[in-house]
Design an enzyme around this catalytic site. Structure first.
Site, PDB file in Angstrom:
ATOM      1  CG  ASP A  16      -1.924   0.980   1.350  1.00  0.00           C
ATOM      2  OD1 ASP A  16      -2.442   1.390   0.541  1.00  0.00           O
ATOM      3  OD2 ASP A  16      -1.280   1.937   2.421  1.00  0.00           O
ATOM      4  CG  ASP A  18      -1.610   7.401   0.705  1.00  0.00           C
ATOM      5  OD1 ASP A  18      -1.461   8.937   1.023  1.00  0.00           O
ATOM      6  OD2 ASP A  18      -2.954   7.160  -0.655  1.00  0.00           O
ATOM      7  CE  LYS A 159      -5.396  -1.596  -1.329  1.00  0.00           C
ATOM      8  NZ  LYS A 159      -4.380  -0.516  -0.898  1.00  0.00           N
ATOM      9  CG  ASP A 182      -2.666   2.119   6.425  1.00  0.00           C
ATOM     10  OD1 ASP A 182      -2.852   1.851   5.021  1.00  0.00           O
ATOM     11  OD2 ASP A 182      -2.979   3.194   6.618  1.00  0.00           O
ATOM     12  CG  ASP A 186      -3.797  -2.633   2.313  1.00  0.00           C
ATOM     13  OD1 ASP A 186      -3.836  -2.346   1.741  1.00  0.00           O
ATOM     14  OD2 ASP A 186      -3.923  -0.936   2.842  1.00  0.00           O
TER      15      ASP A 186
END
Length: 233
Positions: A16, A18, A159, A182, A186
């Site tokens: 990831d 951000d 994802k 995070d 995810d």
């Protein structure tokens, strides 16, 4: 934290942006650049952002462009394989109804957050969630809180489905990958990857889905995860 070298036998990586490669202000930590550049296996940049952001990151880091964008709605492998899945028309209808109800997407007139999106719509966390979720459900969509925005998207696209598509293109299995992230978005990646690591600032959904949780937060957590990947091999 010192910058670790990637393990020589490192598995393919899906990471990831951000909250994982960044600091608290969402600025990418420059210490992650050499780690990604030197990674000996494929690196997949997976994000809720629209495609130009992860493509630019790959370009500036100097790695092959392998991208999962818009929470799985857009998958790009190299410069020739592009998959776009989702229901942007339904997401636009949700945004229109939300505005008609007196709310705002929250990004200003230029709306750089949604300008290049192809499969979903993102709404500022400063905007009210409950009416957005209700309207999205009426259109058969869901709202996912990534910690950066509320994403109005198809519930069938994640994802995780993006990782499945990337793995197929690379002649790999999703379980071949190590995943670091995070956020709620995810978790679907964590469920499919062979090794999943949440950085310490992760939300409750990601923490519950991950096999390991780092002690460090944000990019420091990613660097710690690199060391964990080395010892897990």
């Amino acid at each position: 934290m010192d910058v670790p070298s990637p393990p020589a036998d490192a598995p393919p990586l899906v990471v990831d942006i951000d909250g994982t490669l960044t600091d608290e202000s969402r600025a990418v930590d420059p210490r992650v650049f050499p780690v990604l550049h030197e990674w000996p296996a494929p690196v997949v940049v997976a994000t809720g952002k629209s495609m130009p952001y992860p493509v630019a990151l790959c370009d500036f880091v100097g790695i092959e462009t392998v991208v999962i964008a818009e929470n799985g709605g857009v998958v790009l492998v190299g410069r020739d394989t592009l998959r776009i899945e989702g229901d942007r028309a339904a997401a636009d209808a949700v945004a229109a109804a939300y505005r008609e109800a007196g709310y705002d997407l929250g990004w200003g007139e230029a709306d750089l957050v949604n300008r290049w999106r192809e499969t979903e719509v993102a709404v500022s966390l400063d905007s009210p969630l409950e009416p957005l979720a209700d309207i999205a459900a009426e259109h058969g969509l869901e709202v996912v809180d990534t910690g950066f925005a509320y994403h109005v998207k198809s519930p069938a696209i994640t994802k995780g489905t993006g990782l499945e598509a990337v793995a197929e293109e690379l002649d790999l299995a999703p379980a071949d990958f190590a995943a670091v992230g995070d956020s709620e978005n995810d978790a679907a990646t964590f469920e499919r990857a062979g090794l999943s690591i949440a950085v310490a600032n992760a939300d409750e959904t990601a923490l519950a889905a991950a096999e390991y949780v780092t002690d460090a937060r944000y990019a420091d957590g990613f660097l710690e995860a690199v060391e964990r990947i080395g010892t897990a091999r």
